[in-house]
Scaffold this motif. Structure first.
Motif, mmCIF file in Angstrom:
data_model
loop_
_atom_site.group_PDB
_atom_site.id
_atom_site.type_symbol
_atom_site.label_atom_id
_atom_site.label_comp_id
_atom_site.label_asym_id
_atom_site.label_seq_id
_atom_site.Cartn_x
_atom_site.Cartn_y
_atom_site.Cartn_z
ATOM 1 N N VAL A 240 -0.191 -6.090 -5.420
ATOM 2 C CA VAL A 240 1.232 -5.752 -5.391
ATOM 3 C C VAL A 240 1.423 -4.327 -4.885
ATOM 4 C CG1 VAL A 240 3.337 -5.578 -6.762
ATOM 5 C CG2 VAL A 240 1.649 -7.339 -7.299
ATOM 6 N N ALA A 241 0.531 -3.409 -5.286
ATOM 7 C CA ALA A 241 0.627 -2.034 -4.803
ATOM 8 C C ALA A 241 0.454 -1.976 -3.288
ATOM 9 C CB ALA A 241 -0.421 -1.155 -5.494
ATOM 10 N N ARG A 242 -0.462 -2.798 -2.770
ATOM 11 C CA ARG A 242 -0.631 -2.830 -1.316
ATOM 12 C C ARG A 242 0.618 -3.385 -0.631
ATOM 13 N NH1 ARG A 242 -6.009 -4.193 -2.818
ATOM 14 N NH2 ARG A 242 -5.496 -6.423 -2.797
ATOM 15 N N ALA A 243 1.271 -4.345 -1.270
ATOM 16 C CA ALA A 243 2.513 -4.872 -0.712
ATOM 17 C C ALA A 243 3.602 -3.794 -0.699
ATOM 18 C CB ALA A 243 2.980 -6.078 -1.528
ATOM 19 N N VAL A 244 3.607 -2.939 -1.712
ATOM 20 C CA VAL A 244 4.567 -1.832 -1.742
ATOM 21 C C VAL A 244 4.276 -0.862 -0.598
ATOM 22 C CG1 VAL A 244 5.402 0.142 -3.074
ATOM 23 C CG2 VAL A 244 4.982 -2.042 -4.218
ATOM 24 N N ASP A 245 2.990 -0.574 -0.355
ATOM 25 C CA ASP A 245 2.629 0.302 0.775
ATOM 26 C C ASP A 245 3.116 -0.291 2.094
ATOM 27 O OD1 ASP A 245 1.405 2.031 -0.970
ATOM 28 O OD2 ASP A 245 -0.599 1.190 -0.686
ATOM 29 N N THR A 246 2.933 -1.593 2.249
ATOM 30 C CA THR A 246 3.392 -2.257 3.477
ATOM 31 C C THR A 246 4.905 -2.163 3.609
ATOM 32 O OG1 THR A 246 1.523 -3.785 3.346
ATOM 33 C CG2 THR A 246 3.369 -4.439 4.744
ATOM 34 N N ALA A 247 5.614 -2.319 2.486
ATOM 35 C CA ALA A 247 7.073 -2.227 2.518
ATOM 36 C C ALA A 247 7.526 -0.823 2.912
ATOM 37 C CB ALA A 247 7.650 -2.614 1.149
ATOM 38 N N ILE A 248 6.798 0.206 2.453
ATOM 39 C CA ILE A 248 7.143 1.585 2.836
ATOM 40 C C ILE A 248 6.956 1.772 4.338
ATOM 41 C CG2 ILE A 248 6.494 4.008 2.566
ATOM 42 C CD1 ILE A 248 5.695 3.358 -0.318
ATOM 43 N N ALA A 249 5.852 1.247 4.874
ATOM 44 C CA ALA A 249 5.598 1.370 6.313
ATOM 45 C C ALA A 249 6.679 0.660 7.129
ATOM 46 C CB ALA A 249 4.215 0.803 6.638
ATOM 47 N N LYS A 250 7.093 -0.532 6.689
ATOM 48 C CA LYS A 250 8.152 -1.255 7.400
ATOM 49 C C LYS A 250 9.477 -0.500 7.326
ATOM 50 C CE LYS A 250 6.245 -5.933 6.845
ATOM 51 N NZ LYS A 250 6.464 -7.274 6.244
ATOM 52 N N ALA A 251 9.746 0.095 6.164
ATOM 53 C CA ALA A 251 10.989 0.856 6.015
ATOM 54 C C ALA A 251 10.995 2.070 6.949
ATOM 55 C CB ALA A 251 11.155 1.295 4.563
ATOM 56 N N GLU A 252 9.840 2.702 7.143
ATOM 57 C CA GLU A 252 9.766 3.843 8.057
ATOM 58 C C GLU A 252 10.078 3.429 9.488
ATOM 59 O OE1 GLU A 252 5.902 5.491 7.576
ATOM 60 O OE2 GLU A 252 6.469 6.753 5.867
ATOM 61 N N SER A 253 9.616 2.231 9.879
ATOM 62 C CA SER A 253 9.882 1.769 11.248
ATOM 63 C C SER A 253 11.357 1.404 11.445
ATOM 64 C CB SER A 253 8.988 0.563 11.566
ATOM 65 O OG SER A 253 9.291 -0.524 10.710
ATOM 66 N N LYS A 254 12.021 0.924 10.402
ATOM 67 C CA LYS A 254 13.426 0.537 10.511
ATOM 68 C C LYS A 254 14.379 1.704 10.296
ATOM 69 C CE LYS A 254 13.233 -4.366 9.220
ATOM 70 N NZ LYS A 254 13.776 -5.374 8.283
ATOM 71 N N HIS A 255 13.960 2.674 9.515
ATOM 72 C CA HIS A 255 14.836 3.795 9.162
ATOM 73 C C HIS A 255 14.165 5.096 9.597
ATOM 74 C CE1 HIS A 255 17.285 1.067 6.687
ATOM 75 N NE2 HIS A 255 16.128 0.530 6.310
ATOM 76 N N PRO A 256 14.554 5.626 10.735
ATOM 77 C CA PRO A 256 13.902 6.838 11.275
ATOM 78 C C PRO A 256 13.983 8.040 10.334
ATOM 79 C CG PRO A 256 15.295 5.794 12.927
ATOM 80 C CD PRO A 256 15.583 5.103 11.635
ATOM 81 N N GLU A 257 15.025 8.090 9.509
ATOM 82 C CA GLU A 257 15.147 9.256 8.633
ATOM 83 C C GLU A 257 14.004 9.329 7.623
ATOM 84 O OE1 GLU A 257 17.762 5.970 6.882
ATOM 85 O OE2 GLU A 257 17.230 6.785 8.856
ATOM 86 N N ILE A 258 13.467 8.155 7.224
ATOM 87 C CA ILE A 258 12.339 8.156 6.293
ATOM 88 C C ILE A 258 11.109 8.735 6.980
ATOM 89 C CG2 ILE A 258 10.840 6.724 4.857
ATOM 90 C CD1 ILE A 258 13.081 4.759 4.532
ATOM 91 N N LYS A 259 10.835 8.277 8.184
ATOM 92 C CA LYS A 259 9.676 8.777 8.921
ATOM 93 C C LYS A 259 9.818 10.248 9.250
ATOM 94 C CE LYS A 259 6.704 7.708 12.857
ATOM 95 N NZ LYS A 259 6.465 6.794 13.994
ATOM 96 N N GLU A 260 11.017 10.654 9.625
ATOM 97 C CA GLU A 260 11.242 12.057 9.973
ATOM 98 C C GLU A 260 11.009 12.963 8.772
ATOM 99 O OE1 GLU A 260 14.882 14.956 11.501
ATOM 100 O OE2 GLU A 260 15.144 12.772 11.443
ATOM 101 N N ALA A 261 11.539 12.561 7.608
ATOM 102 C CA ALA A 261 11.344 13.367 6.402
ATOM 103 C C ALA A 261 9.873 13.386 5.998
ATOM 104 C CB ALA A 261 12.198 12.824 5.258
ATOM 105 N N GLY A 262 9.189 12.240 6.145
ATOM 106 C CA GLY A 262 7.769 12.188 5.821
ATOM 107 C C GLY A 262 6.941 13.069 6.739
#
Length: 452
Positions: A240-262
């Motif tokens: 489940v933790a790995r699935a959360v990591d995958t969800a974070i990566a997908k969110a970064e690709s869809k929402h540039p502000e997440i990637k930019e802040a990271g």
């Protein structure tokens, strides 16, 4: 932007009897005090120290008012004549040091004016010079002057020596490097604090951006019960933790502000590592730990989005652990205290008798403990309970936990441990006996809490 190379420290040593040492006394001190660009302005610290000296009646503390001399030392403004007089009386070698920073970085490092340099030198020069010169801090003496004559840098000239003449050799490279490192760390402290603040802001932006991800975009199947936190899932449900990591990566690709802040956060972390002087494995570990912390925070933000009301009634039962006040570490600490009391109070004759008893594997006499204050307090507080516990401990103390005789060659240490355990048993029994109303000495009143 400030870096580890922002503060430049150049040092030169003039040994006893050398021509350079004489030149420092006759020419160099006057050069740094009077040349064009030497800042003679009176700082707030100078005026405050001068006023304090006048109120205390320190005649001769400052023969010249602040504002008429560029020289300063640990205590305040110092006249040229006084500085030269001290140098003439000094024995040993003399070190000349120049500290400089780029002009465009001076404000970032809080070294933009004479007052800034004074505070920096008074706070950091003495320990750094003591390290470099290999002398106690109490014997370090120095005078300095801040110069504004260079178009691209701000710098301060320092002349240092030891009051007792202990410093009379060249400075070892290792010691000079440690002194430079300490001064650099001190100079970069304001820049590092500002970078820490920028890092925290970038992290907050990255977490807040993750918190705004819609729940329908997060494809994570949570376990039916248990705590909902990234750390808990990483330990008990790694898939489940790995699935959360995958969800974070997908969110970064869809929402540039997440990637930019990271990205901003990671860049800030790397700048912090550079300001700290971390290199190689230490730098990689620092950066990876910071990135992992951000991932945990973002993971918790996503979990709160998809399961805001998850109860924790069915969490796993925590594993029972030893009580903090009754664990092995606490017991060892308690024994060290009692062993110290025994070493301080038990006479050599009594201790030798205890060693002899241990060597012959027989009970240690109770008289060996009579000089100990804890023994006296225990017997005064509850003599019956303490006496029984003491006798039992001394009789069985020479046996180990399995009932076998201890044949250790460390007879002296064994005797001390035996007495300490017996003393601890008496103290504990006295406290328990007092609480239970077991016979108390009628003529003595002992306040609770005095024992232990």
């Amino acid at each position: 932007m400030a870096s580890r190379s922002s503060l430049v420290v150049n040092a030169r040593v003039h040994l006893s009897g050398s021509r350079g040492r004489s030149a420092v006394i006759t020419n160099n001190v006057e050069y740094i005090a009077t040349r064009e660009g030497a800042d003679k302005s009176a700082t707030v610290d100078d005026l405050r120290r001068s006023a304090l000296a006048e109120r205390m009646g320190l005649v001769g503390y400052c023969a010249e008012r602040p504002g008429s001399t560029a020289l300063f030392d640990q205590d305040g403004a110092i006249p040229l004549r006084a500085a030269r007089r001290e140098l003439e009386k000094a024995d040993g070698a003399i070190a000349t040091v120049v500290l400089s920073v780029r002009r465009d970085e001076a404000s970032e490092l809080d070294l933009a004016c004479k007052e800034d340099w004074q505070r920096f030198c008074r706070r950091n020069l003495t320990p750094a010079l003591a390290e470099a010169m290999d002398v106690p801090e109490s014997s370090v003496r120095w005078v300095a002057a801040e110069h504004e004559n260079h178009p691209s840098s701000k710098h301060v000239h320092v002349i240092a020596w030891s009051s007792d003449g202990l410093f009379d050799s060249l400075i070892a490279r290792s010691r000079l490097n440690r002194a430079r490192g300490a001064l650099t760390d001190a100079a970069l402290a304001p820049a590092l604090a500002a970078e820490h603040e920028a890092r925290d802001l970038a992290r907050s932006r990255a977490v807040e951006a993750a918190r705004r991800v819609p729940a329908e975009e997060i494809d994570v199947a949570l376990p039916p019960d248990g705590r909902i936190s990234y750390a808990h899932l990483h330990r008990w449900h790694p898939d489940v933790a790995r699935a959360v990591d995958t969800a974070i990566a997908k969110a970064e690709s869809k929402h540039p502000e997440i990637k930019e802040a990271g990205t901003s956060y990671r860049e800030s972390v790397e700048r912090c590592a550079g300001l700290k002087g971390l290199e190689g494995v230490a730098r990689d570990r620092y950066v990876n730990d910071a990135v992992r912390e951000l991932r945990v925070r973002q993971g918790n933000a996503l979990l709160r989005t998809i399961a805001p009301d998850r109860t924790t009634a069915n969490e796993r039962e925590p594993i029972a652990s030893a009580r903090l006040d009754n664990g092995p570490a606490t017991e060892r600490k308690r024994m060290r205290t009692l062993i110290g009391e025994i070493r301080a109070c038990v006479t050599g004759k009594d201790l030798e008798e205890a060693r002899k008893a241990v060597r012959e594997r027989r009970p240690i006499p109770e008289s060996c403990l009579r000089p100990c204050p804890s023994y006296a307090l225990s017997m005064a507080k509850a003599p019956v309970a303490a006496g029984k516990a003491l006798a039992k401990a001394l009789v069985s103390a020479t046996e180990d936990s399995k009932g076998r005789k201890d044949l250790s060659d460390e007879v002296g240490r064994k005797a001390e441990r035996v007495l300490a355990r017996a003393l601890a048993a008496a103290i504990s029994a006295a406290i328990r006996g007092d609480a239970a109303g077991i016979v108390l000495a009628p003529a003595k009143t002992i306040v609770k809490g005095m024992i232990l």
